[in-house]
Design an enzyme around this catalytic site. Structure first.
Site, PDB file in Angstrom:
ATOM      1  N   CYS A  65       0.799  -1.233   0.000  1.00  0.00           N
ATOM      2  CA  CYS A  65       0.000   0.000   0.000  1.00  0.00           C
ATOM      3  C   CYS A  65       0.833   1.284   0.000  1.00  0.00           C
ATOM      4  O   CYS A  65       0.574   2.169  -0.818  1.00  0.00           O
ATOM      5  CB  CYS A  65      -0.979   0.030   1.165  1.00  0.00           C
ATOM      6  SG  CYS A  65      -1.288  -1.538   1.946  1.00  0.00           S
ATOM      7  N   ARG A  86       6.500 -11.226   5.493  1.00  0.00           N
ATOM      8  CA  ARG A  86       5.925 -11.068   6.832  1.00  0.00           C
ATOM      9  C   ARG A  86       6.481 -12.137   7.743  1.00  0.00           C
ATOM     10  O   ARG A  86       6.603 -13.292   7.359  1.00  0.00           O
ATOM     11  CB  ARG A  86       4.405 -11.177   6.760  1.00  0.00           C
ATOM     12  CG  ARG A  86       3.828 -10.019   5.980  1.00  0.00           C
ATOM     13  CD  ARG A  86       2.336 -10.070   5.966  1.00  0.00           C
ATOM     14  NE  ARG A  86       1.832  -9.004   5.103  1.00  0.00           N
ATOM     15  CZ  ARG A  86       0.574  -8.898   4.710  1.00  0.00           C
ATOM     16  NH1 ARG A  86      -0.302  -9.784   5.109  1.00  0.00           N
ATOM     17  NH2 ARG A  86       0.200  -7.906   3.941  1.00  0.00           N
ATOM     18  N   GLN A 145       0.982 -10.953  -3.351  1.00  0.00           N
ATOM     19  CA  GLN A 145      -0.411 -10.518  -3.343  1.00  0.00           C
ATOM     20  C   GLN A 145      -0.809 -10.025  -4.721  1.00  0.00           C
ATOM     21  O   GLN A 145      -0.026  -9.338  -5.382  1.00  0.00           O
ATOM     22  CB  GLN A 145      -0.597  -9.369  -2.355  1.00  0.00           C
ATOM     23  CG  GLN A 145      -0.374  -9.783  -0.918  1.00  0.00           C
ATOM     24  CD  GLN A 145      -0.631  -8.630   0.018  1.00  0.00           C
ATOM     25  OE1 GLN A 145      -0.166  -7.517  -0.226  1.00  0.00           O
ATOM     26  NE2 GLN A 145      -1.367  -8.882   1.078  1.00  0.00           N
ATOM     27  N   ASP A 148      -2.493  -7.458  -5.592  1.00  0.00           N
ATOM     28  CA  ASP A 148      -2.886  -6.356  -4.722  1.00  0.00           C
ATOM     29  C   ASP A 148      -3.342  -5.160  -5.541  1.00  0.00           C
ATOM     30  O   ASP A 148      -2.684  -4.796  -6.510  1.00  0.00           O
ATOM     31  CB  ASP A 148      -1.653  -5.951  -3.908  1.00  0.00           C
ATOM     32  CG  ASP A 148      -2.035  -5.362  -2.565  1.00  0.00           C
ATOM     33  OD1 ASP A 148      -3.240  -5.264  -2.276  1.00  0.00           O
ATOM     34  OD2 ASP A 148      -1.113  -5.002  -1.812  1.00  0.00           O
ATOM     35  N   HIS A 191      -5.022  -1.050  -5.162  1.00  0.00           N
ATOM     36  CA  HIS A 191      -5.481   0.083  -4.375  1.00  0.00           C
ATOM     37  C   HIS A 191      -6.231   1.010  -5.295  1.00  0.00           C
ATOM     38  O   HIS A 191      -5.739   1.353  -6.356  1.00  0.00           O
ATOM     39  CB  HIS A 191      -4.296   0.766  -3.702  1.00  0.00           C
ATOM     40  CG  HIS A 191      -3.647  -0.134  -2.699  1.00  0.00           C
ATOM     41  ND1 HIS A 191      -2.562  -0.918  -2.997  1.00  0.00           N
ATOM     42  CD2 HIS A 191      -3.999  -0.444  -1.417  1.00  0.00           C
ATOM     43  CE1 HIS A 191      -2.252  -1.651  -1.942  1.00  0.00           C
ATOM     44  NE2 HIS A 191      -3.102  -1.394  -0.972  1.00  0.00           N
ATOM     45  N   LYS A 245     -14.575  -3.540   6.468  1.00  0.00           N
ATOM     46  CA  LYS A 245     -14.208  -4.402   5.342  1.00  0.00           C
ATOM     47  C   LYS A 245     -15.258  -5.447   5.027  1.00  0.00           C
ATOM     48  O   LYS A 245     -16.119  -5.756   5.853  1.00  0.00           O
ATOM     49  CB  LYS A 245     -12.886  -5.101   5.646  1.00  0.00           C
ATOM     50  CG  LYS A 245     -12.956  -5.968   6.887  1.00  0.00           C
ATOM     51  CD  LYS A 245     -11.709  -6.807   7.084  1.00  0.00           C
ATOM     52  CE  LYS A 245     -11.864  -7.662   8.323  1.00  0.00           C
ATOM     53  NZ  LYS A 245     -10.873  -8.702   8.459  1.00  0.00           N
ATOM     54  N   HIS A 247      -8.434  -0.941  -0.335  1.00  0.00           N
ATOM     55  CA  HIS A 247      -7.444  -2.014  -0.498  1.00  0.00           C
ATOM     56  C   HIS A 247      -8.218  -3.229  -0.964  1.00  0.00           C
ATOM     57  O   HIS A 247      -9.270  -3.519  -0.417  1.00  0.00           O
ATOM     58  CB  HIS A 247      -6.835  -2.484   0.820  1.00  0.00           C
ATOM     59  CG  HIS A 247      -6.120  -1.486   1.611  1.00  0.00           C
ATOM     60  ND1 HIS A 247      -4.750  -1.421   1.639  1.00  0.00           N
ATOM     61  CD2 HIS A 247      -6.573  -0.529   2.444  1.00  0.00           C
ATOM     62  CE1 HIS A 247      -4.387  -0.467   2.473  1.00  0.00           C
ATOM     63  NE2 HIS A 247      -5.462   0.094   2.978  1.00  0.00           N
TER      64      HIS A 247
HETATM   65 ZN   LIG Z   1      -3.212  -2.327   0.854  1.00  0.00          ZN
END
Ligand SMILES: [Zn+2]
Ligand SMILES: [Zn+2]
Length: 663
Positions: free
Chosen positions: A351, A380, A398, A400, A402, A482, A528
């Site tokens: 992000c 992580r 991910q 991912d 945004h 979420k 996200h």
């Molecule tokens: Zn994010």
């Protein structure tokens, strides 16, 4: 004693003498033969006297609470059986757990599989003998005397405060020091066995029986490695033999489908010790499946108006100070590296990088929504003890994205996004979907009005999806409400998959803006969204869902050609050529072995189509097709098979045998 008023499940209220038990009040025919009740919402024994006004509700065996009670009661029976067979055994605690129970014992020798069989038979005898579970309240001193030869029980009785709230199964004493005990009473009225316990329990061991002991593991007393190591026996117990059988079948299936095992058998990936735990390498076949997943995802994102970006794997501490990750996510991050006077971290999230792309120049409302997408690998920290194949790794790729948008765009954007996510999951064969909305927790950042706006937008996206959803009040992250999408796999296991979050923190922290039609600066909303969640985990889940037999479009090898004899090799090459020309992934087994053995090998490799090529096929430009389920069609014209399989790949359907002509 005075009378009390008891409200029964049918809504009627009865006036009865104090001391009456729920068992005397419930009509067991209409209540479905309960073995435990709730009294004002608290679980209680059927035979525990009621002393004050109360509302009663029967608890059926086939419910979460019912199963908890029967599992914990089975644990008592197991501990009794163990102390019968191993008189020196000291028993510690035995709570119910998901789908079963365990009990911890201190014994001189670890239990063997043989011991488990003996314990199981002993348990069946106890269950048959019809012992009653009877509750007694003892004073602190009486408790100490009763369990004088059981050091773990003495420790629990002695440590009132320490054990308070540790759960019913520990039998922690009440604040006043009162100790509650459950005695198992034989038919002649003799106390056969006792345990420190808060209950409740089933009234009689005869109510138990659909159980099985599963395995033994070492466990430290109270989870402390400096304390004695105990032997933990795990078992499972259900309300009926059918329910037990179904669960055992599911366990077997889960084992058969274990992606770690399949990953090895199908040559897809492995975890080299030289690289380290939780860090897989993908082999050519696994790499290919991964590429196909990613290609499909990229193509769909392109169609849906995403911009593709890329951000590096390391960033200075400055970035994570601004984003706040060093404050609230430091435990999940890898240790820092010092380089040329600056401190760098492996990125735990994509992000912040995407926000820097957004804020690289001024943004106008005309550019919004801006949808940034990246297959970004983040690192992580996970303890080695919790790593689990691909489903719990340390390097997570991910898919991912945004999305930055105006407040007016938020609801529409979320609705489209949810449809997008659901469509992609369904394409991967995950069609049983459950949605959950998590709302503002007690501790949160941002303005309540923004939370309300974001939550309302998420809710309207859920409504628009037409699917049922549940609401987890207060379960959102401290910075974002979420939607979580859960899927059920082929054997009914539930996996948390995609997440859509509306971030109410990062836009503020980075101070990002856009210029509105009014020429003033405004703060955009930021969504996200990870769809697979993690490519690695998604891969592992898909592998288990399909038990290794990927649908044709994802299968690393789609067609295996099995020439019956060497004289069919030339024809096989010709067939392979026309398939490759059609974009199919094909392999010829020219090993010279027997036809049946080659077919068997291809089945073990879970190749969707096996084409056996013999004289008749060769003469007629045909193929004999077998699918993994063993069905077969002979003499199908090659062109017809090509048309069938290319249409199937195009539609991303699962493999089927081409229909007989005229069928
Ligand atoms: Zn994010
Ligand atoms: Zn108990």
């Amino acid at each position: 004693m005075a009378d009390i008023q008891v409200r029964l499940p049918d809504g009627s209220v009865r006036q009865v003498p104090a001391g009456t038990t729920p068992a005397e009040l419930l009509d067991t025919t209409t209540a479905g033969d309960p073995f435990v009740v709730t009294v004002d919402g608290q679980p209680r024994d059927l035979h525990r006297p009621l002393l004050a006004d109360a509302t009663l509700a029967p608890v059926p065996a086939a419910s979460d609470l019912g199963r908890e009670v029967l599992r914990h009661s089975t644990a008592h029976v197991m501990a009794q059986a163990v102390t019968d067979l191993f008189p020196e055994a000291k028993y510690a605690i035995g709570p119910p757990v998901e789908d079963g129970f365990y009990y911890d014992f201190d014994v001189p020798e670890p239990f063997t599989p043989d011991d488990l069989g003996r314990i199981e038979s002993r348990m069946r005898k106890i269950i048959k003998s019809g012992q009653r579970f009877q509750r007694a309240e003892l004073s602190h001193e009486e408790g100490l005397a009763r369990f004088a030869d059981q050091p773990f029980k003495l420790e629990i009785i002695g440590a009132v405060d320490e054990f308070k709230g540790a759960g019913a199964a520990t039998g922690a004493p009440d604040a006043d020091g009162t100790v509650s005990v459950y005695d198992n009473v034989g038919r002649d009225g003799e106390v056969v066995w006792s345990d420190l316990c808060r209950g409740p329990h089933v009234p009689n061991t005869r109510r138990l029986g659909a159980f099985k002991l599963l395995r033994v593991a070492g466990a430290y007393w109270r989870g402390d490695e400096h304390r004695p190591q105990l032997q933990r026996i795990y078992g499972t117990a259900w309300e009926s033999q059918e329910a037990l059988d179904a669960y055992l079948h599911q366990l077997e299936e889960a084992e058969r489908r274990d992606h770690r095992k399949l990953g090895q058998e199908l040559d897809l990936f492995h975890f080299p010790p030289e690289i380290g735990g939780g860090l897989p390498v993908f082999h050519p076949k696994g790499g290919l499946v991964r590429k196909l997943m990613e290609d499909y995802s990229r193509a769909e994102h392109e169609k849906a108006g995403y911009d593709f970006v890329w951000t590096p794997h390391l960033a200075k501490s400055t970035l994570y100070e601004i984003s706040g990750h060093l404050d609230w996510y430091a435990d999940g991050m890898y240790p820092p590296m010092e380089m040329e006077g600056a401190t760098y971290y492996p990125k735990p999230m994509n992000c912040p990088g995407h926000i820097l792309i957004y804020s690289s120049r001024g943004r106008s409302y005309r550019e919004l929504p801006l949808r940034l997408f990246e297959f970004g690998t983040v690192y992580r920290f996970e303890r080695s003890g919790v790593l689990h194949g691909l489903t719990r790794v340390r390097g997570i790729t991910q898919d991912d994205s945004h999305i930055f948008c105006t407040p007016e765009q938020l609801a529409g954007e979320l609705a489209d996004l949810l449809q997008f996510v659901l469509r992609l999951l369904r394409t991967f064969g995950l069609t049983e979907l459950e949605l959950e909305l998590s709302t503002r927790p007690e501790k949160y950042v941002g303005e309540p009005a923004e939370w309300d706006e974001a939550t309302a937008a998420l809710r309207s996206a859920l409504e628009a999806s037409g699917l049922p959803y549940t609401v987890a009040e207060g379960e959102g992250a401290f910075y974002a409400p979420k939607i979580d999408v859960h899927v059920k796999d082929a054997i009914g296991r539930r996996w948390q998959m995609s997440t859509l979050q509306v971030d109410l923190q990062e836009p503020q922290r980075f101070g990002i803006e856009y210029t509105g039609p009014d020429n003033a600066k405004h703060r955009p909303y930021m969504i996200h969204r990870a769809l697979f969640g993690s490519v690695e985990r998604f891969f592992g889940i898909l592998l288990e869902h399909y038990a290794g037999a990927f649908p044709t479009w994802l299968a690393p090898v789609q067609v295996e050609l099995v020439p019956v004899a060497d004289r069919h090799l030339e024809y096989a090459s010709k067939v392979a050529e026309s398939m490759r020309a059609a974009g199919l992934r094909v392999e010829i087994d020219d090993s010279g072995g027997r036809m049946q053995a080659k077919v068997r090998d291809a089945q073990l490799q879970k190749i969707p189509y096996i084409l056996v090529l013999g004289d008749k096929d060769q003469d007629a430009d045909a193929v004999s097709v077998r699918t993994l389920d063993g069905s077969e069609r002979r003499g199908l014209p090659l062109d017809d098979f090509l048309a069938h399989i290319t249409a199937e790949v195009e539609a991303k359907r699962e493999a089927t045998l081409p229909a007989e002509p005229g069928a």
